[in-house]
Design an enzyme around this catalytic site. Structure first.
Site, mmCIF file in Angstrom:
data_model
loop_
_atom_site.group_PDB
_atom_site.id
_atom_site.type_symbol
_atom_site.label_atom_id
_atom_site.label_comp_id
_atom_site.label_asym_id
_atom_site.label_seq_id
_atom_site.Cartn_x
_atom_site.Cartn_y
_atom_site.Cartn_z
ATOM 1 N N HIS A 122 -15.037 15.564 53.915
ATOM 2 C CA HIS A 122 -14.748 16.486 52.805
ATOM 3 C C HIS A 122 -13.255 16.342 52.466
ATOM 4 O O HIS A 122 -12.447 16.018 53.348
ATOM 5 C CB HIS A 122 -15.039 17.897 53.320
ATOM 6 C CG HIS A 122 -14.984 18.982 52.293
ATOM 7 N ND1 HIS A 122 -13.799 19.520 51.850
ATOM 8 C CD2 HIS A 122 -15.960 19.658 51.648
ATOM 9 C CE1 HIS A 122 -14.055 20.474 50.983
ATOM 10 N NE2 HIS A 122 -15.362 20.588 50.839
ATOM 11 N N ASP A 199 -14.078 18.866 62.196
ATOM 12 C CA ASP A 199 -14.362 19.759 61.077
ATOM 13 C C ASP A 199 -15.780 20.292 61.284
ATOM 14 O O ASP A 199 -16.761 19.571 61.082
ATOM 15 C CB ASP A 199 -14.241 18.976 59.759
ATOM 16 C CG ASP A 199 -14.680 19.792 58.556
ATOM 17 O OD1 ASP A 199 -15.237 20.897 58.739
ATOM 18 O OD2 ASP A 199 -14.484 19.316 57.420
ATOM 19 N N GLN A 202 -19.834 22.475 58.517
ATOM 20 C CA GLN A 202 -21.283 22.374 58.267
ATOM 21 C C GLN A 202 -22.097 22.337 59.558
ATOM 22 O O GLN A 202 -23.318 22.234 59.501
ATOM 23 C CB GLN A 202 -21.596 21.124 57.426
ATOM 24 C CG GLN A 202 -21.003 21.138 56.029
ATOM 25 C CD GLN A 202 -21.605 22.219 55.141
ATOM 26 O OE1 GLN A 202 -22.704 22.740 55.397
ATOM 27 N NE2 GLN A 202 -20.890 22.587 54.091
ATOM 28 N N LYS A 225 -19.698 30.337 55.758
ATOM 29 C CA LYS A 225 -20.839 29.425 55.875
ATOM 30 C C LYS A 225 -21.781 29.868 56.993
ATOM 31 O O LYS A 225 -22.824 29.286 57.208
ATOM 32 C CB LYS A 225 -20.353 27.998 56.115
ATOM 33 C CG LYS A 225 -19.456 27.500 54.962
ATOM 34 C CD LYS A 225 -19.482 26.041 54.777
ATOM 35 C CE LYS A 225 -18.331 25.551 53.913
ATOM 36 N NZ LYS A 225 -18.714 25.387 52.519
ATOM 37 N N CYS A 363 -16.977 17.572 46.856
ATOM 38 C CA CYS A 363 -15.637 17.424 47.455
ATOM 39 C C CYS A 363 -15.591 16.288 48.468
ATOM 40 O O CYS A 363 -14.954 16.417 49.527
ATOM 41 C CB CYS A 363 -15.165 18.716 48.113
ATOM 42 S SG CYS A 363 -15.008 20.052 46.965
HETATM 43 N N1 PMP Z 1 -15.371 20.649 55.452
HETATM 44 C C1 PMP Z 1 -16.667 20.582 55.141
HETATM 45 C C2 PMP Z 1 -17.525 19.545 55.806
HETATM 46 C C3 PMP Z 1 -17.190 21.457 54.195
HETATM 47 O O1 PMP Z 1 -18.488 21.391 53.870
HETATM 48 C C4 PMP Z 1 -16.356 22.425 53.598
HETATM 49 C C5 PMP Z 1 -16.890 23.393 52.557
HETATM 50 N N2 PMP Z 1 -17.669 22.823 51.567
HETATM 51 C C6 PMP Z 1 -15.022 22.455 53.974
HETATM 52 C C7 PMP Z 1 -14.564 21.563 54.910
HETATM 53 C C8 PMP Z 1 -14.069 23.445 53.395
HETATM 54 O O2 PMP Z 1 -14.438 24.743 53.736
HETATM 55 P P1 PMP Z 1 -13.694 26.023 53.071
HETATM 56 O O3 PMP Z 1 -13.745 25.768 51.595
HETATM 57 O O4 PMP Z 1 -14.523 27.171 53.505
HETATM 58 O O5 PMP Z 1 -12.313 26.026 53.597
#
Ligand code: PMP
Length: 405
Positions: A122, A199, A202, A225, A363
């Site tokens: 991401h 990270d 997910q 999440k 993203c």
């Molecule tokens: N890493 C991953 C794998 C994600 O899916 C996301 C959220 N889509 C993020 C980071 C960022 O999370 P947040 O926007 O809650 O900071």
């Protein structure tokens, strides 16, 4: 196997209708809906004991402080951290990674050093490292992936060398659903003397996570999440790193003593929490973690695995549908395309039929470019989804596929 139908009743928003049709919510990778107990907790805080924490001698402040620090303990237990002092509350995964990239970079990274990320990250796990590399004149290296959407581990092992300072990799891909072998990655990185940030954005709602078993140096995730509010997240870090790194932001709470000549910093876990903490968020996050723990993360994982399998079998019958990524270990997420149709068109038509999915690059633009596609349609599951959701979704997708053909 538990009967999951009872849990759906805990989520009031799922009773909503869109365009006069029952909502089928399959955008949980973006954010999850909240159970009544979390909504009640937010109400309870503001109705019964709202007060700024850590600073007040008065009764309410003490209750709020205790609840916030209990929440830290709940998070530590949930991810099996050795100590709650290794838990720093942040705004979310993004802030947790930015904090690590900045502070780790300041302390340990010099010109010519290398940082490793993967091709399926991401943007939150790419850009903070790029910024740090620019500041420190270090180089960003990328673990390649296979067409099925798995990391090329042999290539990874060959990338490790004496210049590698840190590895940052996602536990579960938010586009492909790939569950990466993070324990193995950490093992290889550690043999090279290199720490690893995982990270977990997910992974945390879908899999039991044990940071000590993984031997992760840093583990980042977001509350929203995993059925908690937005604006609260977690950075787990081994005490050794958190103690050695410089602070992130300056302000109240993170100091021991301030004078104009010299300021000394507070001990863990307060060192990285400048300003009034989001105690409303931490307390509600703890409530959400109690909620999922009572159901059981193993049970949730099993329930969602069955749904994924069922969904993929049903979807495979849809004309011109192709899955993007076919990892051996998948969790939470299915990405697909219908022929050459733009994912946005598919998503928009599904929305009109009451089905909420995500479309676009999620993203993760480098990953989308790897597949040479405009984006994907992404279905992402939560514990409250059921076979009826999948049936309704597949019915709607069949209609959409026929409309677009
Ligand atoms: N890493 C991953 C794998 C994600 O899916 C996301 C959220 N889509 C993020 C980071 C960022 O999370 P947040 O926007 O809650 O900071």
């Amino acid at each position: 196997m538990k009967d999951f139908s009872q849990y759906r009743e805990d989520f009031p928003l799922l009773k909503t209708k869109v365009y006069d049709k029952p909502l089928i919510y399959l955008d949980n990778g973006a954010t999850t809906q909240k159970p009544q107990c979390v909504l009640d907790k937010l109400n309870e805080i503001y109705t019964l004991y709202n007060a700024n924490i850590h600073r007040g001698v008065h009764h309410l402040s003490q209750i709020a402080t205790m609840a916030h620090e209990d929440a830290r303990k709940t998070v530590a237990d949930f991810i099996h951290a050795k100590s709650s002092t290794e838990i720093t509350f942040t705004r979310g995964t993004t802030e947790s990674i930015n904090l690590t990239a900045f502070c780790f970079g300041e302390r340990y990274v010099n010109e010519g050093d290398e940082i490793i990320v993967s091709h399926m990250e991401h943007h939150s796990n790419i850009v903070p490292w790029q910024l740090m590399c620019e500041r420190k004149m270090a180089t960003l290296k990328v673990i390649p992936i296979t067409p099925d959407g798995e990391l090329d581990l042999d290539a990874f092992k060959n990338m490790l060398n004496e210049k590698t300072r840190i590895v940052a990799v996602t536990h579960v891909s938010n586009v492909l659903g790939t569950v990466n072998p993070v324990k193995e990655i950490i093992h290889w990185a550690h043999l090279n003397g290199t720490p690893v940030l995982v990270d977990g954005a997910q992974a945390i709602p879908h899999l039991p996570v044990n940071v000590q078993d993984l031997d992760a140096d840093f583990y980042a995730f977001s509350g929203h999440k995993i059925y908690a509010p937005t604006g609260i997240g977690v950075l787990y870090g081994k005490a050794k790193w958190l103690e050695e790194m410089p602070p992130y932001q300056g302000g109240g709470e993170m100091i021991e003593h301030v004078s104009f000549e010299k300021t000394t910093f507070n001990e863990l876990p307060y060192k990285y929490e400048a300003g009034t903490p989001n105690y409303e968020g931490s307390i509600a996050l703890a409530e959400a973690l109690h909620y999922v723990s009572a159901i059981g993360m193993e049970q949730i994982a099993q329930h969602e695995q069955e749904l994924i399998q069922y969904a993929m079998e049903q979807m495979a019958c849809i004309p011109n549908l192709r899955f993007i990524g076919m990892p051996k270990h998948r969790s939470g997420v299915i990405s697909f395309l219908i022929g050459n149709e733009h994912p946005y068109d598919v998503g928009m038509l599904l929305d009109k039929l009451g089905v909420a999915v995500r479309t676009g690059h999620h993203c993760a633009q480098p990953l989308i470019e790897y597949y040479n596609i405009p984006g994907t349609v992404r279905v992402s599951l939560a514990l409250y989804n059921n076979k009826e959701d999948i049936d309704q979704f597949v019915l709607a997708l069949n209609r959409v596929a026929n409309m677009l053909l």
